[in-house]
Design a protein around this motif. Sequence first.
Motif, PDB file in Angstrom:
ATOM      1  N   HIS A  90       2.153   1.586  -3.555  1.00 13.75           N
ATOM      2  CA  HIS A  90       1.048   1.828  -4.489  1.00 13.75           C
ATOM      3  C   HIS A  90       0.602   3.295  -4.433  1.00 13.75           C
ATOM      4  O   HIS A  90       0.368   3.927  -5.470  1.00 13.75           O
ATOM      5  CB  HIS A  90      -0.117   0.895  -4.149  1.00 13.75           C
ATOM      6  CG  HIS A  90      -1.016   0.624  -5.299  1.00 13.75           C
ATOM      7  ND1 HIS A  90      -1.815  -0.495  -5.396  1.00 13.75           N
ATOM      8  CD2 HIS A  90      -1.270   1.335  -6.433  1.00 13.75           C
ATOM      9  CE1 HIS A  90      -2.493  -0.467  -6.518  1.00 13.75           C
ATOM     10  NE2 HIS A  90      -2.198   0.637  -7.156  1.00 13.75           N
ATOM     11  N   ARG A  91       0.481   3.827  -3.223  1.00 14.61           N
ATOM     12  CA  ARG A  91       0.038   5.212  -3.073  1.00 14.61           C
ATOM     13  C   ARG A  91       1.042   6.203  -3.659  1.00 14.61           C
ATOM     14  O   ARG A  91       0.660   7.283  -4.112  1.00 14.61           O
ATOM     15  CB  ARG A  91      -0.203   5.530  -1.591  1.00 14.61           C
ATOM     16  CG  ARG A  91      -1.494   4.971  -1.036  1.00 14.61           C
ATOM     17  CD  ARG A  91      -1.896   5.692   0.227  1.00 14.61           C
ATOM     18  NE  ARG A  91      -0.933   5.521   1.296  1.00 14.61           N
ATOM     19  CZ  ARG A  91      -0.962   4.542   2.201  1.00 14.61           C
ATOM     20  NH1 ARG A  91      -1.923   3.631   2.142  1.00 14.61           N
ATOM     21  NH2 ARG A  91      -0.064   4.475   3.147  1.00 14.61           N
TER      22      ARG A  91
ATOM     23  N   PRO B 239       0.807  -1.225   0.000  1.00 16.24           N
ATOM     24  CA  PRO B 239       0.000   0.000   0.000  1.00 16.24           C
ATOM     25  C   PRO B 239       0.839   1.273   0.000  1.00 16.24           C
ATOM     26  O   PRO B 239       0.444   2.277  -0.611  1.00 16.24           O
ATOM     27  CB  PRO B 239      -0.835  -0.131   1.286  1.00 16.24           C
ATOM     28  CG  PRO B 239      -0.095  -1.107   2.129  1.00 16.24           C
ATOM     29  CD  PRO B 239       0.573  -2.045   1.188  1.00 16.24           C
TER      30      PRO B 239
END
Length: 206
Positions: A140-141, A137
């Motif tokens: 990904h962000r 995450p």
Amino acid sequence: MADSTALVERLGDAAAAELFRAHDRIVLELQQRWRGRLIDRSDGLLLLFERPIDGLGFALDYVRGLRDLGRTRGLKQPLQARAGLHVGEVLVWENSAEAVRHGAKALEVEGLAKPLAGRLMALARPGQILLSSTAEPLAHRAARELGERGELLVWKSYGRWRFKGLPEGQEVFEVGEPGLAPLRMPAHTPKAWRDLPLWRRPVALA
């Protein structure tokens, strides 16, 4: 690098040594570009990064760099590597100058994050970049920082996996560029296997 021993056998010692020197120049350039610290290079590369997106940027460029290196050398088999990316706390300390002169590494790293990153790397297929559920995450962000390439990345989840010697299961992700990444489920190994619920496990009948 995947199948490096077989590569040496095919090329011979002199040609392989020259290829590995070119490989090391790629690693050094990418290490500086992505602000990584090279800790160890005994059984693969161990690098530390301040941010997951830097580690991912290194891995993506490394995959491309190996492919291009193999093409420029006219190798029949593509040059590929496995990569595992995890985020966690580690202990880092410097060895003394005397210890380094006698063969010790300049920096030592220990902590549970280290073997998990190693397990992910070993689980990956050649050319594959695997991420833990902690790293995915965060990377990904921040993928927009990679520009247009970040928008083209494919992200896949392969469910929960168990790793030998580690107490907790971990969801495993792959990220890669179409045409370069395998984007396929990793194969089970003696040190990593899918953490399937009981109702999905195969049953042996006697």
